[in-house]
Design an enzyme around this catalytic site. Sequence first.
Site, PDB file in Angstrom:
ATOM      1  N   LYS A  26      -6.725   9.768   5.080  1.00  0.00           N
ATOM      2  CA  LYS A  26      -5.483   9.061   4.715  1.00  0.00           C
ATOM      3  C   LYS A  26      -4.321   9.416   5.640  1.00  0.00           C
ATOM      4  CE  LYS A  26      -6.515   7.219   0.309  1.00  0.00           C
ATOM      5  NZ  LYS A  26      -6.472   7.297  -1.126  1.00  0.00           N
ATOM      6  N   ARG A  82     -13.575  11.371  -3.206  1.00  0.00           N
ATOM      7  CA  ARG A  82     -13.977  10.083  -2.614  1.00  0.00           C
ATOM      8  C   ARG A  82     -13.790  10.194  -1.110  1.00  0.00           C
ATOM      9  NH1 ARG A  82     -11.655   5.277  -1.028  1.00  0.00           N
ATOM     10  NH2 ARG A  82     -12.800   3.378  -1.576  1.00  0.00           N
TER      11      ARG A  82
END
Length: 278
Positions: free
Chosen positions: A224, A258
Site C-alpha cells: 500500500k 491480506r
Amino acid sequence: MDCGGRVLDLSQPQVMAVLNVTPDSFSDGGSLTTAGLVNQQKVLQRVERILAEGAAIIDVGGESTRPGAKAVPLAEEMDRVLPVVEAINARFDAVISVDTSSPELMLAAARCGAGLLNDVRALERPGALAAAAQTGLPVCLMHMQGSPAMMQHNPNYQNVVSEVAKYLTARAEACVAAGIVAERIIIDPGFGFGKTVEHNLQLLKGLSQLQAMGFPILVGLSRKSLIGQVLGREVADRLAGSLALALMSLMHGAAIVRVHDVAETVDALTLFNAMQNA
Ligand code: 9MG
C-alpha cells in the site's frame, strides 16, 4: 470458522492471497486478463501456486478499489468473478473469499462455492446485509471514509482508532440484527481507505484496541501507498515494507493478513508463530 463447508483455522494467523481479476491490476504481480478478459488458465496456475505457498484464503475481486478507481458495472463484475469462483471451487479445496459490495454477486458467488464475503463497504449497499445473511457465510466488514473515487482527498478524524472502532461496532450490530451470527464476523480497519499516512500509522499502533470488540481482525497493508510514502518505494519495491507491516499487525492482534506475496509472508508468519509458541 465455517466458510461454506470449508474450515478456516483461526487458532493461528492466516494468509489471505489477493487474486484481482481486473484488467488494471498489473501492480498485483502480473495481469490475470488477456485483451480485457479473465484468462482462466493463468488464474488457475496462480491459484495452484499461492495455495502451495500456504495461503489459507483466496480473495477474488473484480472491481478495483484503489484511490480514484471508477465503479464497474455489476454485469461486468459478475462476469469476471463468478467463473473464477466456480473454477477454483471445482479444482481446489480452499476457502474462496469474494471481494464485493454487490448483493447480487454475494448471492451468486455463494451458490458457486464462495466461503467468505469481503466487503470494503461493510455491507452498507442497499440489500447487502440481507443478501449476506441469506448466504450464511462469514463476512469481513471493512472501514472506509468516503468512497474509492474520493477517499484520499481530505481524510479527517479526531481520533482515528476510536472512530474506526465505533463504526465497526455499529456495522457488526447491524449484521447481528440482520441475522448474521456474531461468530461469522471479521473486522478490518481498512488501511489506506480514506486515511493519511499518519492515520494509518496511528491505526496500526492502536490495532490491539480493536481486539476488545471480540472479532478476528483482518488487515490489508501489502504494497500500500503508506509504504511508498514512508520509504519512498515504488509498488514493485515494497516487499520488505509489506512484510514489516504484516509482522507489526500480527504483534498487535491481527488474525488474517491480506497479501500479494504469499510465500514470503508465510515465512514471516511461521517465524511469528515459532516465537509465540516458544
Ligand atoms: C479489497 N481490498 C483492498 N484492500 C483491502 C483491505 O485492506 N482489506 C480488505 N478487507 N479488503 C481489501
